[in-house]
Design an enzyme around this catalytic site. Structure first.
Site, PDB file in Angstrom:
ATOM      1  N   GLY A 210       0.831  -1.214   0.000  1.00 29.02           N
ATOM      2  CA  GLY A 210       0.000   0.000   0.000  1.00 29.02           C
ATOM      3  C   GLY A 210       0.856   1.249   0.000  1.00 29.02           C
ATOM      4  N   ASN A 211       0.262   2.369   0.335  1.00 26.33           N
ATOM      5  CA  ASN A 211       1.036   3.613   0.428  1.00 26.33           C
ATOM      6  C   ASN A 211       0.429   4.522   1.485  1.00 26.33           C
ATOM      7  OD1 ASN A 211      -0.961   5.457  -0.869  1.00 26.33           O
ATOM      8  ND2 ASN A 211      -0.660   4.021  -2.576  1.00 26.33           N
ATOM      9  N   TYR A 212       1.054   5.665   1.705  1.00 28.37           N
ATOM     10  CA  TYR A 212       0.697   6.537   2.830  1.00 28.37           C
ATOM     11  C   TYR A 212      -0.489   7.474   2.569  1.00 28.37           C
ATOM     12  CZ  TYR A 212       5.117   5.349   5.140  1.00 28.37           C
ATOM     13  OH  TYR A 212       6.129   4.707   5.773  1.00 28.37           O
TER      14      TYR A 212
END
Ligand code: C5P
Length: 405
Positions: A210-212
């Site tokens: 995923g990512n932030y």
């Protein structure tokens, strides 16, 4: 009551008796949440002091090109770009003439010539001056240049003569200002679709790629459109908060493939589509349906395959009259890369933010953007709250749609 919240207004004041009413006008604008920068002609200072006006606006009044003792240059170009609206009240016959003919010998007229957005003038003068062929000609020129004229009213004038020439009352001017923003902002009847947040690409039942992304920018856009009357659908990846506005329909998804499917449905009927999601470019090739154990293995290889490009897929089915806007987060050659993306993804505008700007990008409450349009326009904005950035982005989208219609 904060109908003008976040709006930047330049209030131009010229040298007429009605200048005392500008203080009341200024107070009414400030009370409604506007940020107001006062620009005075030198003659205006004979009628009302800059001290009163800077106290009411909370900003030093601008009148000269330079501050005499420091030599600091006041940029009319910056002011013109900053303003969402310029209101000249009162506008004397002399200033109207200068504006109509581009005689830029003071800060007010140069600011007018640099103003990118709407301009209103509220003339005030003696009845014969107001009726004179020269004033009529100048007002007609200004009107044909797109300036909104707030006609003077009938009544007793400073000369004690009775006739047409009194500046419109501050309340009426404020009403015109509010109406302008409502008109410009109105999205009622429009449908907007937005992709929001990150995507999670499952590795096994407990892990993901995923990512932030927090979804803050996407939801700020959704809120802004809803507040302007649009019906909004947000196709949102996993985030920690969702807005509760009833005009925002939320379709919750997890992976890029789910987001792609839902976006294709939601964007089909949208007038405006915005891709604000940080979509994972790749996903694990295989999903393991039980938790992967670490025992016995010193290394692990995760093979990734490409995810669908949602923006590209939606743009391939772009409807007539639809406006599509993407985001780009670049670390190098930002503008050139963003322009390439505009072409490749058939978008009308790209919102460029750079990770190098402090306070911009993921998980922050602020952002600093450059808006690059297909028509070559490039607008840089300072660091602002994400809601204010959303307001700038939507204003620009509405402007593009106006120019393309
Ligand atoms: O290619 P890049 O990821 O920089 O493009 C950014 C824009 O494309 C963003 O608006 C993003 O939401 C959108 N995008 C997408 N699907 C992807 C990758 C990016 O919709 N798979």
């Amino acid at each position: 009551m904060e109908s003008l919240k976040g709006k930047h207004i330049v209030l131009g004041i010229t040298g007429g008796i009605a200048a005392y009413k500008s203080a009341i006008l200024l107070r009414l604008l400030i009370k409604r949440g506007a940020e107001v920068q006062v620009v005075m002609t030198p003659a205006a200072k004979e009628f009302i002091t800059p001290v009163t006006l800077s106290a009411l606006s909370g900003k030093p009044v601008v009148s000269e090109f330079f501050t005499a003792n420091t030599g600091e240059w006041h940029s009319h170009v910056d002011l013109g770009l900053w303003a969402d609206l310029m209101v000249v009240a009162p506008a004397t016959a002399s200033t109207l003439g200068k504006m109509a003919n581009g005689i830029a010998d003071n800060m007010l007229v140069t600011t007018y010539l640099s103003a990118k957005e709407h301009v209103m003038v509220a003339p005030a003068m003696d009845l014969d001056m107001y009726a004179s062929p020269s004033t009529r000609r100048n007002l007609a020129t200004l009107a044909s240049d797109g300036v909104e004229i707030i006609e003077a009213a009938e009544g007793e004038l400073a000369s004690h003569l009775v006739g047409k020439g009194r500046m419109a009352e501050p309340e009426e001017i404020v009403e015109r200002v509010e109406r302008f923003f409502l008109r410009r902002n109105d999205m009622s009847g429009m449908k907007v679709a937005i992709t929001v947040g990150p995507t999670y690409e499952k590795i096994d039942p407990v892990r993901f790629v995923g990512n932030y992304s927090s979804g803050k920018m996407g939801f700020a856009l959704a809120e802004e459109c809803a507040s302007r009357g649009a019906e909004v659908t947000a196709v949102a990846g996993p985030v920690s908060y969702y807005p509760s506005n009833p005009s925002i329909k939320i379709v919750k998804v997890e992976s890029a493939r789910e987001m792609n499917d839902e976006a294709l449905k939601a964007f089909g009927s949208a007038d405006v589509g915005i891709f604000a999601a940080a979509v994972a470019d790749y996903r694990p090739e295989e999903y393991c349906d039980h938790k992967i154990k670490r025992e016995g293995s010193e290394e692990m290889t995760l093979r990734l395959v490409k995810n669908p490009d949602i923006a590209l897929n939606v743009a391939n089915n772009k409807k007539n009259g639809q406006t599509l806007v993407g985001f780009a987060l670049e670390t190098n050659d930002a503008v050139v890369n963003a322009e390439k993306k505009l072409e490749k993804k058939n978008l009308d505008m790209i919102v460029l933010n750079s990770l190098e700007d402090k306070g911009a990008g993921f998980r922050t409450d602020t952002n600093k953007v450059t808006l690059i349009s297909r028509n070559g326009d490039e607008k840089r904005f300072p660091l602002k709250s994400k809601r204010e950035v959303a307001c700038d982005i939507i204003d620009e989208i509405m402007e593009l749609r106006k120019n393309n219609s």
